[in-house]
Design a protein around this motif. Structure first.
Motif, mmCIF file in Angstrom:
data_model
loop_
_atom_site.group_PDB
_atom_site.id
_atom_site.type_symbol
_atom_site.label_atom_id
_atom_site.label_comp_id
_atom_site.label_asym_id
_atom_site.label_seq_id
_atom_site.Cartn_x
_atom_site.Cartn_y
_atom_site.Cartn_z
ATOM 1 N N ASP A 268 0.830 -1.209 0.000
ATOM 2 C CA ASP A 268 0.000 0.000 0.000
ATOM 3 C C ASP A 268 0.862 1.256 0.000
ATOM 4 O OD1 ASP A 268 -2.205 -1.568 -0.028
ATOM 5 O OD2 ASP A 268 -2.820 -1.202 2.031
ATOM 6 N N THR A 269 2.082 1.136 0.511
ATOM 7 C CA THR A 269 3.021 2.274 0.473
ATOM 8 C C THR A 269 3.191 2.738 -0.961
ATOM 9 O OG1 THR A 269 4.224 1.305 2.336
ATOM 10 C CG2 THR A 269 5.330 3.059 1.113
ATOM 11 N N GLY A 270 3.354 1.779 -1.875
ATOM 12 C CA GLY A 270 3.539 2.132 -3.276
ATOM 13 C C GLY A 270 2.247 2.485 -3.974
ATOM 14 N N SER A 271 1.220 1.663 -3.802
ATOM 15 C CA SER A 271 -0.018 1.894 -4.550
ATOM 16 C C SER A 271 -0.674 3.218 -4.173
ATOM 17 C CB SER A 271 -0.991 0.734 -4.329
ATOM 18 O OG SER A 271 -1.334 0.588 -2.977
ATOM 19 N N MET A 272 -0.673 3.560 -2.890
ATOM 20 C CA MET A 272 -1.288 4.829 -2.484
ATOM 21 C C MET A 272 -0.427 6.022 -2.884
ATOM 22 S SD MET A 272 -3.180 4.137 1.127
ATOM 23 C CE MET A 272 -4.392 2.830 1.260
ATOM 24 N N GLY A 273 0.894 5.860 -2.764
ATOM 25 C CA GLY A 273 1.779 6.938 -3.188
ATOM 26 C C GLY A 273 1.668 7.199 -4.681
ATOM 27 N N LEU A 274 1.629 6.126 -5.468
ATOM 28 C CA LEU A 274 1.506 6.268 -6.924
ATOM 29 C C LEU A 274 0.138 6.832 -7.307
ATOM 30 C CD1 LEU A 274 3.188 2.937 -8.073
ATOM 31 C CD2 LEU A 274 4.148 5.242 -8.161
ATOM 32 N N GLY A 275 -0.898 6.408 -6.588
ATOM 33 C CA GLY A 275 -2.228 6.967 -6.834
ATOM 34 C C GLY A 275 -2.253 8.460 -6.576
ATOM 35 N N GLY A 276 -1.574 8.892 -5.513
ATOM 36 C CA GLY A 276 -1.474 10.317 -5.225
ATOM 37 C C GLY A 276 -0.739 11.056 -6.323
ATOM 38 N N ALA A 277 0.336 10.459 -6.840
ATOM 39 C CA ALA A 277 1.101 11.085 -7.921
ATOM 40 C C ALA A 277 0.247 11.247 -9.171
ATOM 41 C CB ALA A 277 2.343 10.256 -8.234
ATOM 42 N N LEU A 278 -0.514 10.216 -9.532
ATOM 43 C CA LEU A 278 -1.381 10.304 -10.721
ATOM 44 C C LEU A 278 -2.428 11.397 -10.557
ATOM 45 C CD1 LEU A 278 -2.024 6.559 -11.704
ATOM 46 C CD2 LEU A 278 -0.328 8.159 -12.607
ATOM 47 N N ALA A 279 -2.982 11.516 -9.346
ATOM 48 C CA ALA A 279 -3.953 12.588 -9.088
ATOM 49 C C ALA A 279 -3.296 13.954 -9.251
ATOM 50 C CB ALA A 279 -4.537 12.438 -7.688
ATOM 51 N N GLY A 280 -2.085 14.081 -8.725
ATOM 52 C CA GLY A 280 -1.367 15.349 -8.847
ATOM 53 C C GLY A 280 -1.090 15.721 -10.285
ATOM 54 N N PHE A 281 -0.622 14.755 -11.076
ATOM 55 C CA PHE A 281 -0.366 15.023 -12.495
ATOM 56 C C PHE A 281 -1.660 15.413 -13.214
ATOM 57 C CE2 PHE A 281 3.495 12.211 -12.026
ATOM 58 C CZ PHE A 281 4.415 13.219 -12.290
ATOM 59 N N ALA A 282 -2.748 14.715 -12.921
ATOM 60 C CA ALA A 282 -4.022 15.009 -13.584
ATOM 61 C C ALA A 282 -4.499 16.422 -13.270
ATOM 62 C CB ALA A 282 -5.071 13.983 -13.154
ATOM 63 N N ILE A 283 -4.400 16.812 -12.011
ATOM 64 C CA ILE A 283 -4.883 18.133 -11.590
ATOM 65 C C ILE A 283 -3.981 19.243 -12.109
ATOM 66 C CG2 ILE A 283 -5.272 19.615 -9.565
ATOM 67 C CD1 ILE A 283 -6.158 17.012 -8.089
ATOM 68 N N PHE A 284 -2.675 19.050 -12.042
ATOM 69 C CA PHE A 284 -1.741 20.103 -12.432
ATOM 70 C C PHE A 284 -1.610 20.268 -13.941
ATOM 71 C CE2 PHE A 284 0.899 20.116 -8.235
ATOM 72 C CZ PHE A 284 -0.183 20.672 -7.581
#
Length: 375
Positions: A268-284
Motif C-alpha cells: 500500500d506504500t507504493g499503490s497509495m503513493g503512486l495513486g497520489g502522484a497520478l492525481a497530482g499530475f491530472a490536476i496540475f
C-alpha cells in the motif's frame, strides 16, 4: 531535455540499485506480505515475500528530483530550479505513501492481512488531500497561474464548469471536494490493480510516461510562449515533465525486481503513493477527466469490484465474476499469472494511446487542423 534524461536515468538507477538493498533489510526484519485466504491458491506461495517496496519507488523519486535540480544548477543548465508545482506534487505523493506505509506496517506488526481501518484510512487521506488542494490554489507565478485551477478539466480546463462560479470561498470548497474525489479514486484504483506481480508497476509506468509527453507538449505550446488558439495555461509544465520522467524511471527500476516471480511487492506504500502522484499530475496538467482514459485498465478493474459487490448485495449472494478484482477472475478461469499481466499491460497501453490521441486531437481541433470540425 537534458534534465529529463538525467532525472529519468537517476530514478531508474536509484530504484534498481536500492530495491535489492531494501529487500535484504526487509528479510532481516521479517517484514513479509500476508495473502488473503480466499484468493487464488497459486498466491499462497507469495506469503512472506517482502512488501512496502513502494518506499523505494517514492524515495527514488524524491531523491532523483533533488539531485537532478542540483546537477542542473552546477552544470549551469537553465531549468528553473524546484517549482511550487513540483514540490506540492511531491507532498501529495509522499503523504499518500505515508498512509500506505502505516497500513502496511500495521499488517506486518499485527500479523494479519488487514491494516488500517477504513475510517482511519479515509481520515488520513482526507487530511493530506485537503492540504494538497489548498496549497495547489496558492503560489501564483508572474502570470498569476497557480499549480491548480478551480475549473474541472478534460484535456484542458472547461470554462463553463468553473467551480468558482459561486464566488471564491465556495469555489475553494468545491475544488477541495473535487480534488479529494480524484485522489481517492486514483489511490484506490492503483491499490486494486496491485494484485499480480508487476501489473500495477508496469501499468502505472505507462501512464506516467504519457504525462512526460503531455507536459512536454504543454511546455512547447505554453500561452506564455505562443499565446495562440489551443495554447496551454499550465504552471511549471517542464518541472512536471521532469517528475513524470523520474517516476517512470523509478517504476522501471523497481519492475526489474517486482516482475514475476516478484522478489518484493510495492504494498500500500507504493499503490497509495503512486495513486497520489497520478492525481497530482491530472490536476496540475488540467487533465482531470482524461486520466480516466489514460488509466482505463485501472478504471475497469475498479468497476469490477463495484459491480461484484453491488450485484452480490442486490441479488442475494450471486456473483458476476468468479472473483474481483478483475485480474483474479481470469486467473480462476485458468489463465497463468504472467499471461494475465502481459495481456493487461497491452490493454493499459491501448488506453494510454487512446488518451494521448484524445489529448492531441483536442489541440488539433483548436488549431483548425481537423477538416470539417469546428473548434
Amino acid at each position: 531535455m537534458i534534465g529529463l534524461l538525467i532525472g529519468g536515468v537517476l530514478g531508474l538507477v536509484l530504484s534498481a540499485v536500492g530495491t535489492p538493498l531494501f529487500i535484504r533489510f526487509l528479510v532481516k526484519r521479517g517484514y513479509g506480505q500476508f495473502v488473503r485466504d480466499d484468493g487464488p491458491t497459486t498466491h499462497k506461495t507469495k506469503r512472506g515475500t517482502p512488501t512496502m517496496g513502494g518506499a523505494v519507488i517514492i524515495g527514488s523519486m524524491v531523491l532523483a528530483y533533488l539531485i537532478t535540480h542540483g546537477l542542473l544548477a552546477v552544470l549551469g543548465v537553465d531549468f528553473g530550479g524546484p517549482t511550487a508545482s513540483g514540490l506540492i506534487l511531491l507532498l501529495l505523493t509522499v503523504g499518500m505513501a505515508f498512509v500506505g506505509f502505516v497500513d502496511d506496517f500495521t499488517k506486518i506488526t499485527k500479523q494479519r492481512s488487514l491494516g488500517l481501518t477504513p475510517r482511519g484510512k479515509i481520515i488520513l487521506q482526507a487530511l493530506i488531500g485537503t492540504a494538497f488542494a489548498v496549497l495547489a490554489l496558492n503560489f501564483p507565478d508572474e502570470r498569476g497561474l497557480t499549480p491548480a485551477s478551480t475549473a474541472i478539466s478534460f484535456a484542458r480546463d472547461i470554462p463553463w464548469l468553473d467551480l468558482a462560479f459561486a464566488g471564491p470561498a465556495i469555489g475553494v470548497i468545491l475544488f477541495v471536494i473535487w480534488s479529494n474525489l480524484i485522489t481517492t479514486a486514483t489511490t484506490n484504483a492503483v491499490n486494486l490493480t496491485d494484485g499480480l506481480d508487476g501489473l500495477a508497476t508496469g501499468a502505472t509506468a505507462m501512464i506516467t510516461g504519457a504525462y512526460v509527453l503531455i507536459s512536454l507538449f504543454q511546455s512547447s505550446q505554453s500561452c506564455a510562449l505562443e499565446g495562440t488558439r489551443g495554447c496551454y495555461e499550465v504552471r511549471d509544465p517542464m518541472d512536471l515533465a521532469l517528475l513524470a520522467a523520474i517516476l517512470t524511471g523509478s517504476l522501471l527500476g523497481f519492475l526489474w525486481w517486482n516482475t514475476s516471480p516478484a522478489k518484493i511487492f510495492m504494498g500500500d506504500t507504493g499503490s497509495m503513493g503512486l495513486g497520489g502522484a497520478l492525481a497530482g499530475f491530472a490536476i496540475f496538467t488540467r487533465t482531470e477527466i482524461l486520466v480516466a482514459v489514460l488509466a482505463g485498465l485501472m478504471v475497469a478493474i475498479t468497476l469490477s469490484v463495484i459491480i461484484q459487490v453491488g450485484w452480490f448485495k442486490v441479488s442475494g449472494g450471486k456473483r458476476v465474476f468468479l472473483m474481483a478484482p478483475l485480474q483474479h477472475h481470469f486467473e480462476l478461469k485458468g489463465w497463468a499469472e504472467v499471461t494475465v499481466v502481459v495481456r493487461f499491460w497491452l490493454l493499459s497501453l491501448m488506453c494510454v494511446t487512446v488518451g494521448l490521441a484524445i489529448f492531441y486531437g483536442d489541440w488539433l481541433i483548436r488549431q483548425g487542423g481537423l477538416a470539417g470540425v469546428t473548434p
